[in-house]
Enzyme design. Structure first.
Site, short mmCIF file in Angstrom:
data_model
loop_
_atom_site.label_atom_id
_atom_site.label_comp_id
_atom_site.label_asym_id
_atom_site.label_seq_id
_atom_site.Cartn_x
_atom_site.Cartn_y
_atom_site.Cartn_z
N VAL A 14 -3.68 2.78 8.01
CA VAL A 14 -4.29 1.82 7.09
C VAL A 14 -4.75 0.55 7.81
CG1 VAL A 14 -3.74 0.27 5.16
CG2 VAL A 14 -3.14 2.69 5.02
N THR A 91 5.91 2.30 4.26
CA THR A 91 6.91 2.25 3.19
C THR A 91 7.34 3.69 2.93
OG1 THR A 91 5.03 2.09 1.67
CG2 THR A 91 6.31 0.09 2.00
N THR A 126 2.06 0.43 0.05
CA THR A 126 2.32 0.96 -1.29
C THR A 126 3.78 0.70 -1.66
OG1 THR A 126 0.76 2.70 -0.77
CG2 THR A 126 2.14 3.02 -2.72
N CYS A 266 2.35 9.59 1.45
CA CYS A 266 1.88 8.97 0.21
C CYS A 266 2.32 9.76 -1.02
CB CYS A 266 0.37 8.80 0.24
SG CYS A 266 -0.14 7.53 1.42
N1 LIG Z 1 -1.85 6.76 5.50
C1 LIG Z 1 -2.51 6.69 4.36
O1 LIG Z 1 -3.37 7.50 4.11
C2 LIG Z 1 -2.25 5.62 3.34
C3 LIG Z 1 -3.15 5.47 2.28
C4 LIG Z 1 -2.94 4.47 1.36
C5 LIG Z 1 -1.83 3.65 1.48
N2 LIG Z 1 -0.95 3.83 2.50
C6 LIG Z 1 0.19 2.92 2.59
O2 LIG Z 1 -0.12 1.97 3.62
C7 LIG Z 1 1.07 1.59 4.30
C8 LIG Z 1 0.90 1.86 5.79
O3 LIG Z 1 0.76 3.25 5.99
P1 LIG Z 1 0.20 3.87 7.33
O4 LIG Z 1 -0.06 5.31 7.04
O5 LIG Z 1 -0.89 3.03 7.88
O6 LIG Z 1 1.48 3.76 8.28
P2 LIG Z 1 1.54 3.99 9.85
O7 LIG Z 1 2.90 4.43 10.17
O8 LIG Z 1 0.36 4.82 10.28
O9 LIG Z 1 1.29 2.54 10.46
C9 LIG Z 1 2.14 1.49 10.29
C10 LIG Z 1 2.16 0.68 11.57
O10 LIG Z 1 2.98 -0.45 11.32
C11 LIG Z 1 3.71 -0.71 12.49
N3 LIG Z 1 4.89 -1.51 12.12
C12 LIG Z 1 6.04 -1.11 11.52
N4 LIG Z 1 6.83 -2.16 11.29
C13 LIG Z 1 6.18 -3.25 11.74
C14 LIG Z 1 6.47 -4.64 11.78
N5 LIG Z 1 7.62 -5.09 11.29
N6 LIG Z 1 5.57 -5.47 12.35
C15 LIG Z 1 4.42 -5.00 12.85
N7 LIG Z 1 4.07 -3.70 12.84
C16 LIG Z 1 4.94 -2.84 12.29
C17 LIG Z 1 4.05 0.66 13.06
O11 LIG Z 1 4.34 0.58 14.45
C18 LIG Z 1 2.76 1.42 12.76
O12 LIG Z 1 1.85 1.39 13.84
C19 LIG Z 1 2.19 2.39 3.65
O13 LIG Z 1 2.76 1.62 2.64
C20 LIG Z 1 1.48 3.58 3.05
O14 LIG Z 1 2.18 4.11 1.95
C21 LIG Z 1 -1.15 4.78 3.45
#
Ligand SMILES: NC(=O)c1ccc[n+]([C@@H]2O[C@H](COP(=O)([O-])OP(=O)(O)OC[C@H]3O[C@@H](n4cnc5c(N)ncnc54)[C@H](O)[C@@H]3O)[C@@H](O)[C@H]2O)c1
Length: 425
Positions: A14, A91, A126, A266
């Site tokens: 994201v 999350t 989320t 998700c």
């Molecule tokens: N992947 C999807 O398709 C999608 C779609 C919509 C919403 N979301 C929501 O978006 C959010 C992120 O999801 P994602 O898939 O991008 O996750 P991800 O795991 O791909 O990326 C999260 C990043 O955050 C970093 N991180 C973790 N803790 C941290 C901190 N304290 N400080 C700085 N960086 C930190 C991790 O190293 C990682 O690179 C979640 O809540 C997810 O539910 C994801």
């Protein structure tokens, strides 16, 4: 606020596409605690394949200044000049399906260190309704010593991207926005409007925006659970579910959901956030949780179906070689987090089958590390008593399944994707 500088915390599926998009118009600092991920991104390589390398390189800059562009770092001190912060950290849920807010709270703590008067913190992760105000804001207040809605302000704008989808990218998906005051809501909305071509929907409150996101994924989960239940029923009745769905889809208001494994971070996770919060209010969510239970049972169900078919065709089960095609949680994307193919794998093994997995998208090392499975390098010179297509990667369309089949064998196509099929859900 003079110069607008955005700090994006968490550069995953994201955060990175969002950081890249904002960097075309603003000065952006992209911060992530994963130094390997940061090292890759700094040279313009996105292992998630959500942002093309050339697009990323176009916005990258080596210094953190006030010019448009993206400065990527694992050093949080670079966040100190930012006046907008956007949180895109994971999350997930724990082994008991309880929400894990640790990354959100820790990101809030990091931001609080650098927070200055009138800054705006926007959460995108989320969450259940109430998480921003009840869980995150108290951390911002405590660690910064500032007063919420007086010294600093907050917004919530959920993300709707779907990994691997190269058509509906972040700028082309209408975005829900919200803010902690009328003025903040307008600022948050204006910020997103300035880069999201599809526009925005300004929700009346942060809780409404949070709830709107979580129910999108709950709705998908429940609809998929319904067709998964149908596939179980029709399997008992010896009726082909795909054919039933194809016929039913000719009605204008029939929803085109397909049965299958529901994994990822998700759809298979978010319903637990809403369920947990509902229970805090004394309400046990029956539909949401039975949808989860049903979808989580599909790996075992499919394994039993495969074994039943093998027995039916007089294929010796114990010690038979089985190939699973695909291990990622969805097609054409390398994301293996919370993949439910693992349930299928383990269940097949529990029947005494020798299971091998091939996936041209998943990273070998990541699969070994996460699931202790050695992915096959190639399909050449391998033959199997059973082949299960679990993920519809585009590469599998061109595989000649007849070369992989032993004389007596079963092909089970979960996605109804292969050209040759003996059986699908
Ligand atoms: N992947 C999807 O398709 C999608 C779609 C919509 C919403 N979301 C929501 O978006 C959010 C992120 O999801 P994602 O898939 O991008 O996750 P991800 O795991 O791909 O990326 C999260 C990043 O955050 C970093 N991180 C973790 N803790 C941290 C901190 N304290 N400080 C700085 N960086 C930190 C991790 O190293 C990682 O690179 C979640 O809540 C997810 O539910 C994801």
């Amino acid at each position: 606020m003079s110069v607008l500088k955005i700090g994006i915390i968490g550069l995953g599926y994201v955060g990175l596409p969002l950081a890249r998009l904002f960097a075309t118009k603003y000065a952006v600092v992209g911060f992530d605690i994963n130094s390997d991920r940061v090292a890759d991104l700094k040279i313009g390589v996105d292992a998630t394949q959500e942002v093309a390398d050339d697009l990323l390189k176009e916005v990258l800059k080596n210094v953190s200044n006030n010019e448009n562009g993206l400065f990527i770092t694992a050093d949080s001190d670079y966040l100190k000049e930012c006046n907008y912060y956007i949180v895109t950290v994971p999350t997930s849920v724990d082994k008991n399906n309880q929400p894990v807010l640790k990354p959100l709270l820790s990101a809030s703590k990091t931001i609080a260190k650098y927070l200055q008067k009138n800054d705006i913190v926007i959460y995108e992760s989320t969450v259940y309704p109430g998480a921003t105000e009840e869980d995150c804001i108290p951390v911002l207040e405590k660690e910064s010593g500032f007063i919420f809605n007086q010294d600093f302000f907050v917004g919530y704008s959920p993300e709707r991207i779907s990994p691997g989808d190269k058509v509906r990218t972040v700028e082309s998906i209408l975005k829900v926005t919200s803010g902690s005051t009328v003025e903040t809501a307008k600022k948050v909305d204006d910020l997103y409007k300035s880069v999201i071509k599809a526009g925005t929907h300004l929700a009346p409150s942060i809780k409404v925006a949070e709830a709107s996101k979580i129910i999108e994924n709950c709705q998908r989960d429940i609809n998929i659970a319904f067709v998964n239940e149908l596939s179980k029923i029709f399997s008992l009745m010896n009726i082909n579910t795909s054919e039933v769905l194809e016929a039913a889809s000719t009605k204008w208001n029939f929803l085109p959901f397909k049965p299958g494994l529901v994994g990822g971070h998700c759809i298979g996770v978010d319903p637990f956030y809403l369920a947990q919060k509902a229970q805090q209010f004394g309400y046990y969510p029956e539909i949401i949780l039975s949808g989860r239970r049903l979808n989580d049972s599909m790996g075992n169900h499919i394994a039993s179906e495969v074994v039943k078919l093998m027995i039916d065709r007089e294929v010796k089960v114990k010690g038979a070689n089985v190939l699973i095609l695909g291990i990622t949680f969805k097609e054409n994307c390398p994301d293996i987090r919370n993949t439910k193919v693992i349930d299928l794998y383990q269940s097949l093994k529990s029947f005494g089958l020798k299971v091998e997995v091939y996936d041209p998208w998943a990273k070998k090392a990541a699969v070994k590390n996460e699931y202790d499975i050695d992915l096959l390098e190639t399909l050449e010179d391998h033959t199997y008593e059973a082949i299960v297509l679990a993920v519809a990667h585009k590469q599998f369309k061109t595989i000649d399944i007849s070369n992989l089949k032993k004389k007596k064998s079963v092909v089970y196509d979960i996605k109804n994707f292969l050209e040759i099929k003996d059986k699908s859900l």
